[in-house]
Design a protein around this motif. Sequence first.
Motif, PDB file in Angstrom:
ATOM      1  N   LEU A 112       8.601  -6.255   7.692  1.00  0.00           N
ATOM      2  CA  LEU A 112       9.632  -5.282   8.021  1.00  0.00           C
ATOM      3  C   LEU A 112      10.996  -5.867   7.654  1.00  0.00           C
ATOM      4  O   LEU A 112      11.300  -7.020   7.964  1.00  0.00           O
ATOM      5  CB  LEU A 112       9.589  -4.969   9.516  1.00  0.00           C
ATOM      6  CG  LEU A 112      10.509  -3.856  10.026  1.00  0.00           C
ATOM      7  CD1 LEU A 112      10.089  -2.501   9.461  1.00  0.00           C
ATOM      8  CD2 LEU A 112      10.504  -3.824  11.550  1.00  0.00           C
ATOM      9  N   SER A 113      11.801  -5.069   6.983  1.00  0.00           N
ATOM     10  CA  SER A 113      13.097  -5.552   6.515  1.00  0.00           C
ATOM     11  C   SER A 113      13.959  -6.079   7.657  1.00  0.00           C
ATOM     12  O   SER A 113      14.032  -5.476   8.737  1.00  0.00           O
ATOM     13  CB  SER A 113      13.847  -4.435   5.791  1.00  0.00           C
ATOM     14  OG  SER A 113      15.144  -4.866   5.410  1.00  0.00           O
ATOM     15  N   VAL A 124       9.407  -0.857  -0.691  1.00  0.00           N
ATOM     16  CA  VAL A 124       8.927  -1.100   0.678  1.00  0.00           C
ATOM     17  C   VAL A 124       8.206  -2.431   0.856  1.00  0.00           C
ATOM     18  O   VAL A 124       7.967  -2.862   1.985  1.00  0.00           O
ATOM     19  CB  VAL A 124       8.019   0.050   1.151  1.00  0.00           C
ATOM     20  CG1 VAL A 124       8.843   1.310   1.387  1.00  0.00           C
ATOM     21  CG2 VAL A 124       6.890   0.307   0.159  1.00  0.00           C
ATOM     22  N   LEU A 154       3.456  -1.668   6.635  1.00  0.00           N
ATOM     23  CA  LEU A 154       4.754  -2.026   6.073  1.00  0.00           C
ATOM     24  C   LEU A 154       5.728  -2.522   7.136  1.00  0.00           C
ATOM     25  O   LEU A 154       6.798  -3.040   6.804  1.00  0.00           O
ATOM     26  CB  LEU A 154       5.368  -0.809   5.369  1.00  0.00           C
ATOM     27  CG  LEU A 154       4.556  -0.229   4.208  1.00  0.00           C
ATOM     28  CD1 LEU A 154       5.136   1.125   3.791  1.00  0.00           C
ATOM     29  CD2 LEU A 154       4.550  -1.191   3.032  1.00  0.00           C
ATOM     30  N   ASN A 155       5.370  -2.365   8.401  1.00  0.00           N
ATOM     31  CA  ASN A 155       6.328  -2.601   9.485  1.00  0.00           C
ATOM     32  C   ASN A 155       5.989  -3.816  10.347  1.00  0.00           C
ATOM     33  O   ASN A 155       6.401  -3.905  11.500  1.00  0.00           O
ATOM     34  CB  ASN A 155       6.417  -1.361  10.376  1.00  0.00           C
ATOM     35  CG  ASN A 155       5.074  -0.995  11.006  1.00  0.00           C
ATOM     36  OD1 ASN A 155       4.045  -1.578  10.676  1.00  0.00           O
ATOM     37  ND2 ASN A 155       5.085  -0.030  11.912  1.00  0.00           N
ATOM     38  N   ARG A 164      14.195  -0.216   6.588  1.00  0.00           N
ATOM     39  CA  ARG A 164      13.341  -0.426   7.760  1.00  0.00           C
ATOM     40  C   ARG A 164      12.821   0.907   8.294  1.00  0.00           C
ATOM     41  O   ARG A 164      11.651   1.024   8.660  1.00  0.00           O
ATOM     42  CB  ARG A 164      14.134  -1.185   8.834  1.00  0.00           C
ATOM     43  CG  ARG A 164      13.291  -1.637  10.003  1.00  0.00           C
ATOM     44  CD  ARG A 164      13.936  -2.774  10.764  1.00  0.00           C
ATOM     45  NE  ARG A 164      15.328  -2.485  11.141  1.00  0.00           N
ATOM     46  CZ  ARG A 164      16.370  -3.165  10.671  1.00  0.00           C
ATOM     47  NH1 ARG A 164      16.201  -4.157   9.802  1.00  0.00           N
ATOM     48  NH2 ARG A 164      17.590  -2.861  11.071  1.00  0.00           N
ATOM     49  N   GLN A 189      10.071   2.072   5.974  1.00  0.00           N
ATOM     50  CA  GLN A 189       8.839   1.298   6.187  1.00  0.00           C
ATOM     51  C   GLN A 189       8.095   1.781   7.426  1.00  0.00           C
ATOM     52  O   GLN A 189       6.871   1.916   7.413  1.00  0.00           O
ATOM     53  CB  GLN A 189       9.177  -0.190   6.303  1.00  0.00           C
ATOM     54  CG  GLN A 189       9.635  -0.814   4.991  1.00  0.00           C
ATOM     55  CD  GLN A 189      10.207  -2.208   5.178  1.00  0.00           C
ATOM     56  OE1 GLN A 189      10.848  -2.493   6.190  1.00  0.00           O
ATOM     57  NE2 GLN A 189       9.979  -3.089   4.205  1.00  0.00           N
ATOM     58  N   CYS A 224      -0.520  -8.293   6.138  1.00  0.00           N
ATOM     59  CA  CYS A 224      -0.106  -6.911   6.368  1.00  0.00           C
ATOM     60  C   CYS A 224      -1.294  -6.039   6.722  1.00  0.00           C
ATOM     61  O   CYS A 224      -1.155  -4.996   7.349  1.00  0.00           O
ATOM     62  CB  CYS A 224       0.570  -6.356   5.122  1.00  0.00           C
ATOM     63  SG  CYS A 224      -0.499  -6.386   3.667  1.00  0.00           S
ATOM     64  N   THR A 276       4.351   3.764   7.028  1.00  0.00           N
ATOM     65  CA  THR A 276       3.214   2.907   7.377  1.00  0.00           C
ATOM     66  C   THR A 276       1.909   3.680   7.588  1.00  0.00           C
ATOM     67  O   THR A 276       0.859   3.260   7.084  1.00  0.00           O
ATOM     68  CB  THR A 276       3.544   2.050   8.615  1.00  0.00           C
ATOM     69  OG1 THR A 276       4.490   1.044   8.222  1.00  0.00           O
ATOM     70  CG2 THR A 276       2.303   1.366   9.159  1.00  0.00           C
ATOM     71  N   HIS A 279       4.790  -9.620   2.723  1.00  0.00           N
ATOM     72  CA  HIS A 279       5.866  -8.648   2.883  1.00  0.00           C
ATOM     73  C   HIS A 279       5.930  -8.261   4.359  1.00  0.00           C
ATOM     74  O   HIS A 279       4.908  -8.239   5.051  1.00  0.00           O
ATOM     75  CB  HIS A 279       5.677  -7.433   1.975  1.00  0.00           C
ATOM     76  CG  HIS A 279       4.563  -6.515   2.363  1.00  0.00           C
ATOM     77  ND1 HIS A 279       4.684  -5.570   3.365  1.00  0.00           N
ATOM     78  CD2 HIS A 279       3.308  -6.382   1.894  1.00  0.00           C
ATOM     79  CE1 HIS A 279       3.551  -4.893   3.475  1.00  0.00           C
ATOM     80  NE2 HIS A 279       2.699  -5.376   2.595  1.00  0.00           N
ATOM     81  N   GLN A 329       0.611   4.489   4.214  1.00  0.00           N
ATOM     82  CA  GLN A 329       0.269   3.259   3.506  1.00  0.00           C
ATOM     83  C   GLN A 329      -1.063   2.694   3.986  1.00  0.00           C
ATOM     84  O   GLN A 329      -1.853   2.177   3.200  1.00  0.00           O
ATOM     85  CB  GLN A 329       1.386   2.233   3.710  1.00  0.00           C
ATOM     86  CG  GLN A 329       1.108   0.858   3.134  1.00  0.00           C
ATOM     87  CD  GLN A 329       1.273   0.801   1.634  1.00  0.00           C
ATOM     88  OE1 GLN A 329       1.345   1.841   0.989  1.00  0.00           O
ATOM     89  NE2 GLN A 329       1.323  -0.387   1.079  1.00  0.00           N
TER      90      GLN A 329
END
Length: 334
Positions: free
Chosen positions: A267-268, A323, A294-295, A275, A278, A237, A282, A265, A285
């Motif tokens: 992106l959902s 997330v 996060l994406n 999503r 996220q 990530c 980002t 981890h 984050q």
Amino acid sequence: MNPLRASSSSSSSSCSTSNASASSSRSLRTSRSKKQRRISHRSRGVVASDARTKDADDDAPEKSASSRRNFLSCACAFCCCHATSRTTANAFPKLVELNRESVDVQYVLDHRNEGTDKVFAKAMTMMEGYEHVIEPRKTELFTNAFSKRTGKVDVVELGAGTWPNAKYYDMIASKVDDVSVDVYGVDPNEFMTDYAIENFGKIKSDRVRYESLRGLSENLPFEDGSVDVAVVSLVLCSVEDQLASLKEVKRVLKPQTGKFIFVEHVLSQTNDALRRQQEALTPMQMKAADGCRLNRKTGEVISTVFGSENVDMEYFDLDGFWVIGSQIAGIASV
């Protein structure tokens, strides 16, 4: 998700022209009843200066009891790579000169923010809740990747950070009589080392060795095909260049037998609302958690580098981790 990143302030990048011959080294020894194991924090061309010697039992950092706090600011993996060259038959993989055409690692390491690194290293000790939940999957992954191996197994763990994965190497070495494990931990954050030493001190087997190398995932100082197993856990990530980092992993793994363990981890894939969160969070984050995105669609990049036919991967959602709850785990083969 402590990253090996390649940004100018606090990220990893491919290395400059440093020589892999050691400039100075010191040993950190951790004693357990009737056993002594050795950890080296080396200062070489690729490694930032400040080699330190310390007894882990005398000066172990205090471990936080908190488990599920600061998810947003802590949601980054560890990246530690240990490297030592020895002349004995039982040597770690040989360190080689870094790629001169790649990113200047020494420059990146010299320009990291010490204050931020200290805070982030401490924050990464607060992930006990996550480590407890993910333990069954990690146990299965390590068991499968190390199955049928004998003799000395050479491992490179990127983003080893505080080294919560120490217990899995201990598990492997304790279960199989004729297996020993040498682990290199590559990490750009030098303040992770003391926490890693603390976790190393909990290992019961005397057939696990750990060498700490401060470096970056985009430019690894190992020969082609010299490593048996590579490991990342909440790391990809944060690396600045995922494609370059994964190509390096594939390069150093042994043809036919090399295995790459990953738990990340992403992106959902199942929740549109998550999503969107996220994506929106980002930028914040990245600033709060040492470059963590996060994406990212990390699974797609792994499949691109290793070939989808060589990747055994699952996607899953972890309840209670917001997330960073959308995750992938698996093993890629060379």
